[in-house]
Structures are given as structure tokens and as C-alpha cells.
Design a protein around this motif. Structure first.
Motif, PDB file in Angstrom:
ATOM      1  N   ILE A  21     -49.102-130.085  14.196  1.00  0.00           N
ATOM      2  CA  ILE A  21     -49.650-130.821  15.336  1.00  0.00           C
ATOM      3  C   ILE A  21     -49.697-132.317  15.047  1.00  0.00           C
ATOM      4  CG2 ILE A  21     -51.747-131.207  16.702  1.00  0.00           C
ATOM      5  CD1 ILE A  21     -52.362-128.190  16.300  1.00  0.00           C
ATOM      6  N   LEU A  22     -50.224-132.694  13.884  1.00  0.00           N
ATOM      7  CA  LEU A  22     -50.485-134.112  13.615  1.00  0.00           C
ATOM      8  C   LEU A  22     -49.211-134.901  13.345  1.00  0.00           C
ATOM      9  CD1 LEU A  22     -53.767-133.956  11.484  1.00  0.00           C
ATOM     10  CD2 LEU A  22     -53.467-134.126  13.952  1.00  0.00           C
ATOM     11  N   GLU A  23     -48.278-134.331  12.592  1.00  0.00           N
ATOM     12  CA  GLU A  23     -47.070-135.093  12.292  1.00  0.00           C
ATOM     13  C   GLU A  23     -46.223-135.274  13.552  1.00  0.00           C
ATOM     14  OE1 GLU A  23     -44.997-133.983   8.735  1.00  0.00           O
ATOM     15  OE2 GLU A  23     -46.594-134.941   7.560  1.00  0.00           O
ATOM     16  N   ALA A  24     -46.298-134.330  14.470  1.00  0.00           N
ATOM     17  CA  ALA A  24     -45.588-134.501  15.740  1.00  0.00           C
ATOM     18  C   ALA A  24     -46.162-135.659  16.546  1.00  0.00           C
ATOM     19  CB  ALA A  24     -45.653-133.218  16.562  1.00  0.00           C
ATOM     20  N   GLU A  25     -47.438-135.997  16.306  1.00  0.00           N
ATOM     21  CA  GLU A  25     -48.087-137.098  17.016  1.00  0.00           C
ATOM     22  C   GLU A  25     -48.087-138.390  16.205  1.00  0.00           C
ATOM     23  OE1 GLU A  25     -49.188-137.076  20.112  1.00  0.00           O
ATOM     24  OE2 GLU A  25     -48.496-135.014  20.379  1.00  0.00           O
ATOM     25  N   GLY A  26     -47.359-138.414  15.092  1.00  0.00           N
ATOM     26  CA  GLY A  26     -47.228-139.647  14.332  1.00  0.00           C
ATOM     27  C   GLY A  26     -48.274-139.866  13.271  1.00  0.00           C
ATOM     28  N   PHE A  27     -48.948-138.800  12.810  1.00  0.00           N
ATOM     29  CA  PHE A  27     -49.932-138.916  11.744  1.00  0.00           C
ATOM     30  C   PHE A  27     -49.415-138.209  10.498  1.00  0.00           C
ATOM     31  CE2 PHE A  27     -52.489-139.141  15.643  1.00  0.00           C
ATOM     32  CZ  PHE A  27     -53.258-140.268  15.404  1.00  0.00           C
ATOM     33  N   PRO A  28     -48.857-138.935   9.530  1.00  0.00           N
ATOM     34  CA  PRO A  28     -48.443-138.286   8.274  1.00  0.00           C
ATOM     35  C   PRO A  28     -49.653-137.648   7.598  1.00  0.00           C
ATOM     36  CG  PRO A  28     -47.571-140.516   8.423  1.00  0.00           C
ATOM     37  CD  PRO A  28     -48.570-140.371   9.530  1.00  0.00           C
ATOM     38  N   VAL A  29     -49.461-136.455   7.049  1.00  0.00           N
ATOM     39  CA  VAL A  29     -50.580-135.733   6.437  1.00  0.00           C
ATOM     40  C   VAL A  29     -50.230-135.335   5.008  1.00  0.00           C
ATOM     41  CG1 VAL A  29     -51.247-134.824   8.695  1.00  0.00           C
ATOM     42  CG2 VAL A  29     -49.852-133.416   7.179  1.00  0.00           C
ATOM     43  N   ARG A  30     -51.276-135.032   4.247  1.00  0.00           N
ATOM     44  CA  ARG A  30     -51.074-134.490   2.903  1.00  0.00           C
ATOM     45  C   ARG A  30     -52.171-133.491   2.624  1.00  0.00           C
ATOM     46  NH1 ARG A  30     -52.103-135.962  -2.545  1.00  0.00           N
ATOM     47  NH2 ARG A  30     -52.689-138.122  -2.161  1.00  0.00           N
ATOM     48  N   LEU A  31     -51.804-132.403   1.981  1.00  0.00           N
ATOM     49  CA  LEU A  31     -52.754-131.362   1.623  1.00  0.00           C
ATOM     50  C   LEU A  31     -53.422-131.683   0.298  1.00  0.00           C
ATOM     51  CD1 LEU A  31     -53.980-128.483   1.946  1.00  0.00           C
ATOM     52  CD2 LEU A  31     -51.969-127.626   0.727  1.00  0.00           C
ATOM     53  N   CYS A  32     -54.737-131.528   0.256  1.00  0.00           N
ATOM     54  CA  CYS A  32     -55.503-131.592  -0.988  1.00  0.00           C
ATOM     55  C   CYS A  32     -56.266-130.285  -1.119  1.00  0.00           C
ATOM     56  CB  CYS A  32     -56.472-132.770  -0.980  1.00  0.00           C
ATOM     57  SG  CYS A  32     -55.677-134.398  -0.929  1.00  0.00           S
ATOM     58  N   VAL A  33     -55.987-129.560  -2.183  1.00  0.00           N
ATOM     59  CA  VAL A  33     -56.631-128.257  -2.370  1.00  0.00           C
ATOM     60  C   VAL A  33     -57.878-128.380  -3.238  1.00  0.00           C
ATOM     61  CG1 VAL A  33     -56.322-125.930  -3.303  1.00  0.00           C
ATOM     62  CG2 VAL A  33     -54.469-127.023  -2.044  1.00  0.00           C
ATOM     63  N   HIS A  34     -57.831-129.262  -4.218  1.00  0.00           N
ATOM     64  CA  HIS A  34     -58.956-129.430  -5.139  1.00  0.00           C
ATOM     65  C   HIS A  34     -59.756-130.681  -4.773  1.00  0.00           C
ATOM     66  CE1 HIS A  34     -57.254-126.239  -7.524  1.00  0.00           C
ATOM     67  NE2 HIS A  34     -56.118-126.896  -7.604  1.00  0.00           N
ATOM     68  N   GLU A  35     -61.067-130.592  -4.940  1.00  0.00           N
ATOM     69  CA  GLU A  35     -61.919-131.724  -4.589  1.00  0.00           C
ATOM     70  C   GLU A  35     -61.561-132.969  -5.392  1.00  0.00           C
ATOM     71  OE1 GLU A  35     -66.590-133.034  -4.939  1.00  0.00           O
ATOM     72  OE2 GLU A  35     -66.143-130.919  -4.540  1.00  0.00           O
ATOM     73  N   SER A  36     -61.278-132.813  -6.674  1.00  0.00           N
ATOM     74  CA  SER A  36     -60.937-133.972  -7.501  1.00  0.00           C
ATOM     75  C   SER A  36     -59.676-134.659  -6.987  1.00  0.00           C
ATOM     76  CB  SER A  36     -60.743-133.545  -8.961  1.00  0.00           C
ATOM     77  OG  SER A  36     -59.726-132.563  -9.061  1.00  0.00           O
ATOM     78  N   GLU A  37     -58.705-133.863  -6.540  1.00  0.00           N
ATOM     79  CA  GLU A  37     -57.472-134.411  -5.981  1.00  0.00           C
ATOM     80  C   GLU A  37     -57.766-135.192  -4.699  1.00  0.00           C
ATOM     81  OE1 GLU A  37     -53.214-132.701  -4.183  1.00  0.00           O
ATOM     82  OE2 GLU A  37     -54.903-131.343  -4.576  1.00  0.00           O
ATOM     83  N   LEU A  38     -58.631-134.642  -3.856  1.00  0.00           N
ATOM     84  CA  LEU A  38     -58.990-135.296  -2.603  1.00  0.00           C
ATOM     85  C   LEU A  38     -59.672-136.631  -2.859  1.00  0.00           C
ATOM     86  CD1 LEU A  38     -59.472-135.297   0.502  1.00  0.00           C
ATOM     87  CD2 LEU A  38     -61.603-134.061   0.033  1.00  0.00           C
ATOM     88  N   LEU A  39     -60.685-136.650  -3.737  1.00  0.00           N
ATOM     89  CA  LEU A  39     -61.436-137.877  -3.980  1.00  0.00           C
ATOM     90  C   LEU A  39     -60.556-138.949  -4.613  1.00  0.00           C
ATOM     91  CD1 LEU A  39     -64.835-136.360  -5.198  1.00  0.00           C
ATOM     92  CD2 LEU A  39     -64.155-137.043  -2.885  1.00  0.00           C
ATOM     93  N   ALA A  40     -59.651-138.540  -5.508  1.00  0.00           N
ATOM     94  CA  ALA A  40     -58.735-139.503  -6.118  1.00  0.00           C
ATOM     95  C   ALA A  40     -57.799-140.102  -5.068  1.00  0.00           C
ATOM     96  CB  ALA A  40     -57.932-138.838  -7.234  1.00  0.00           C
ATOM     97  N   ALA A  41     -57.314-139.270  -4.131  1.00  0.00           N
ATOM     98  CA  ALA A  41     -56.417-139.755  -3.078  1.00  0.00           C
ATOM     99  C   ALA A  41     -57.136-140.712  -2.142  1.00  0.00           C
ATOM    100  CB  ALA A  41     -55.844-138.580  -2.302  1.00  0.00           C
ATOM    101  N   ILE A  42     -58.395-140.447  -1.865  1.00  0.00           N
ATOM    102  CA  ILE A  42     -59.175-141.347  -0.999  1.00  0.00           C
ATOM    103  C   ILE A  42     -59.289-142.717  -1.642  1.00  0.00           C
ATOM    104  CG2 ILE A  42     -61.487-141.794  -0.097  1.00  0.00           C
ATOM    105  CD1 ILE A  42     -61.740-138.741   0.308  1.00  0.00           C
ATOM    106  N   ARG A  43     -59.589-142.751  -2.933  1.00  0.00           N
ATOM    107  CA  ARG A  43     -59.755-144.035  -3.629  1.00  0.00           C
ATOM    108  C   ARG A  43     -58.437-144.787  -3.721  1.00  0.00           C
ATOM    109  NH1 ARG A  43     -62.610-140.423  -7.227  1.00  0.00           N
ATOM    110  NH2 ARG A  43     -64.866-140.544  -6.851  1.00  0.00           N
ATOM    111  N   ALA A  44     -57.339-144.054  -3.910  1.00  0.00           N
ATOM    112  CA  ALA A  44     -56.043-144.707  -4.135  1.00  0.00           C
ATOM    113  C   ALA A  44     -55.354-145.117  -2.841  1.00  0.00           C
ATOM    114  CB  ALA A  44     -55.129-143.786  -4.936  1.00  0.00           C
ATOM    115  N   GLU A  45     -55.547-144.363  -1.767  1.00  0.00           N
ATOM    116  CA  GLU A  45     -54.721-144.540  -0.577  1.00  0.00           C
ATOM    117  C   GLU A  45     -55.440-145.141   0.627  1.00  0.00           C
ATOM    118  OE1 GLU A  45     -52.656-140.957   0.443  1.00  0.00           O
ATOM    119  OE2 GLU A  45     -52.105-140.518  -1.634  1.00  0.00           O
ATOM    120  N   GLU A  46     -56.785-145.095   0.652  1.00  0.00           N
ATOM    121  CA  GLU A  46     -57.534-145.547   1.820  1.00  0.00           C
ATOM    122  C   GLU A  46     -56.952-144.941   3.103  1.00  0.00           C
ATOM    123  OE1 GLU A  46     -57.853-149.750   1.994  1.00  0.00           O
ATOM    124  OE2 GLU A  46     -58.737-149.939  -0.001  1.00  0.00           O
ATOM    125  N   PRO A  47     -57.027-143.627   3.249  1.00  0.00           N
ATOM    126  CA  PRO A  47     -56.410-142.966   4.405  1.00  0.00           C
ATOM    127  C   PRO A  47     -57.102-143.321   5.711  1.00  0.00           C
ATOM    128  CG  PRO A  47     -57.823-141.435   3.237  1.00  0.00           C
ATOM    129  CD  PRO A  47     -57.756-142.678   2.390  1.00  0.00           C
TER     130      PRO A  47
END
Length: 233
Positions: A21-47
């Protein structure tokens, strides 16, 4: 890979649906399965935003969302996806900017994301998805409209089958191994057998073959590529 939207879930089917749904509307997405992965991505990427699967949480138990807020300096909007009824939640739930209850209404989710994007500075707006149309032989695949046609006929594919065909059409002459297709088209944590790839490629092949000759080439013990169709003289 930078993503506008980080999706935190352990449910592969939910991720595939949201990605579709989201990529069809122009929102690139990425899956984070582990909490540590999610928090690191937030700090690095500013989504642009985080979608957190809280379907197993009871009302008020949003400690993960609070940690997301802390990692992003309370500047990253967070939407919680939950199985609870809407009456059990309010928009004032701490650390949560939107609560989207099951069954998930894609219009509510897109309204949430579009509202965020509309208030961004011009240099941070992703804008609408660029027109990405791939053509091979008599097949046309449009990424923004998530549509496949062959000789003018609509070809109906699932979200996963659409991604498989897209991966093949991006580099039609390349022989893509089953491992390559798994890495490109399934969530990173999904356990997928090579035989599963064969099954889904078979579905794509049958859908395309309704309107023309077979264009998917099987390379024994290697993988799949696309063949050019012989043109009439």
C-alpha cells in the motif's frame, strides 16, 4: 537503504500488506523486526514516521512507543497498530500520534502519513512517486499504480507476485537466483524455501501466459530471467 517509513512488526503478512500500500503511494518502507534495529534506524535515518505493531499490547502498554520517541528526540511521529477497539484508545495516548485499530483502514493510515509529509519543509518532501514504468516485450508494469498489463489486458498478481515480476523486469537479461529473489521480495526475517520461489514464479507465469507466450526463462539449478519474444517478420 533509507526509508521514509519504518515498520516494526514480526508479522510478515502485515508487513507485505503495508509495503504494498505505502510504496504504491510513494512512501519507501523498511522492515524492522528487532527493537534494537528499529531504534538504531531511527537515530541514523530520521524517518518520516514509524508504524509500530502493538497488536499484542493492552491499552496503556506503549513502552516501546515511548522508547521510539526518546530515540527520535520526540520528533518522529508514531502510529500504533492495534487489535483493540477504538473506544479503548484516544489520540492523547502518550508517545503515540495515531492509533489505527484492526481491521486496518488504509485510508486512515495514508491520511496520517500525507498530513506529516504536507508539513515538511520543501527540501524534505518526497513528493509523489516518480513515474516508474517498466516494459518488456508486450508486458508493461507500472510501479505507482501497482498495475501489470500484457497486450492491453490487465494481469492480476498478488503483492508478492508483483514484486517478483518487478525484480525480473528491472534487469530482464540477468539470471536471478532464488536466493536473490528471496532477499529482494520477502521480509528479511522470513524463512523461505527455494521451492516457495518456484511456486510463486509459477503463479506469475500462469497469469502472464493467459495473454501471450511464456516469457519467463527457467535456468536449471540457477534461477529465472526474462526472454525476449520472437517478433514476426
Amino acid at each position: 537503504m533509507h526509508a521514509d517509513v519504518l515498520i516494526y512488526t514480526g508479522d510478515p503478512e502485515l508487513f507485505l500488506l503495508l509495503e504494498y500500500i505505502l510504496e504504491a503511494e510513494g512512501f519507501p518502507v523498511r522492515l524492522c523486526v528487532h527493537e534494537s534495529e528499529l531504534l538504531a534506524a531511527i537515530r541514523a535515518e530520521e524517518p518520516l514516521a514509524v508504524l509500530a505493531d502493538c497488536s499484542d499490547s493492552r491499552p496503556g502498554e506503549f513502552s516501546l512507543c515511548r522508547r521510539i520517541g526518546e530515540a527520535g528526540g520526540d520528533s518522529i511521529p508514531v502510529a500504533a497498530l492495534t487489535n483493540a477497539s477504538r473506544a479503548e484508545f484516544s489520540r492523547d495516548t502518550p508517545a503515540v500520534d495515531a492509533v489505527i485499530c484492526s481491521p486496518y483502514d488504509p485510508r486512515r493510515l495514508l491520511d496520517f502519513l500525507e498530513g506529516i509529509r504536507a508539513n515538511l519543509p520543501n527540501d524534505r518532501r518526497s513528493g509523489a512517486a516518480p513515474e516508474q514504468i517498466y516494459r518488456h516485450a508486450d508486458i508493461e508494469l507500472s510501479v505507482p499504480s501497482v498495475r501489470v498489463t500484457r497486450s492491453g489486458h490487465a494481469v492480476y498478481l498478488s503483492a508478492l507476485q508483483f514484486r517478483l515480476l518487478l525484480h525480473l523486469m528491472r534487469m530482464p537479461a540477468v539470471v536471478h537466483s532464488r536466493d536473490d529473489l528471496i532477499a529482494a521480495c520477502w521480509p528479511r526475517e522470513a524463512e523461505v524455501e527455494p521451492r516457495t520461489v518456484d511456486i510463486h514464479i509459477g503463479h506469475v507465469r500462469r497469469a502472464l501466459n493467459r495473454f501471450g507466450p511464456d516469457v519467463i526463462r527457467t535456468v536449471r539449478s540457477v534461477g529465472y530471467a526474462l526472454d525476449a519474444l520472437n517478433q514476426p517478420f
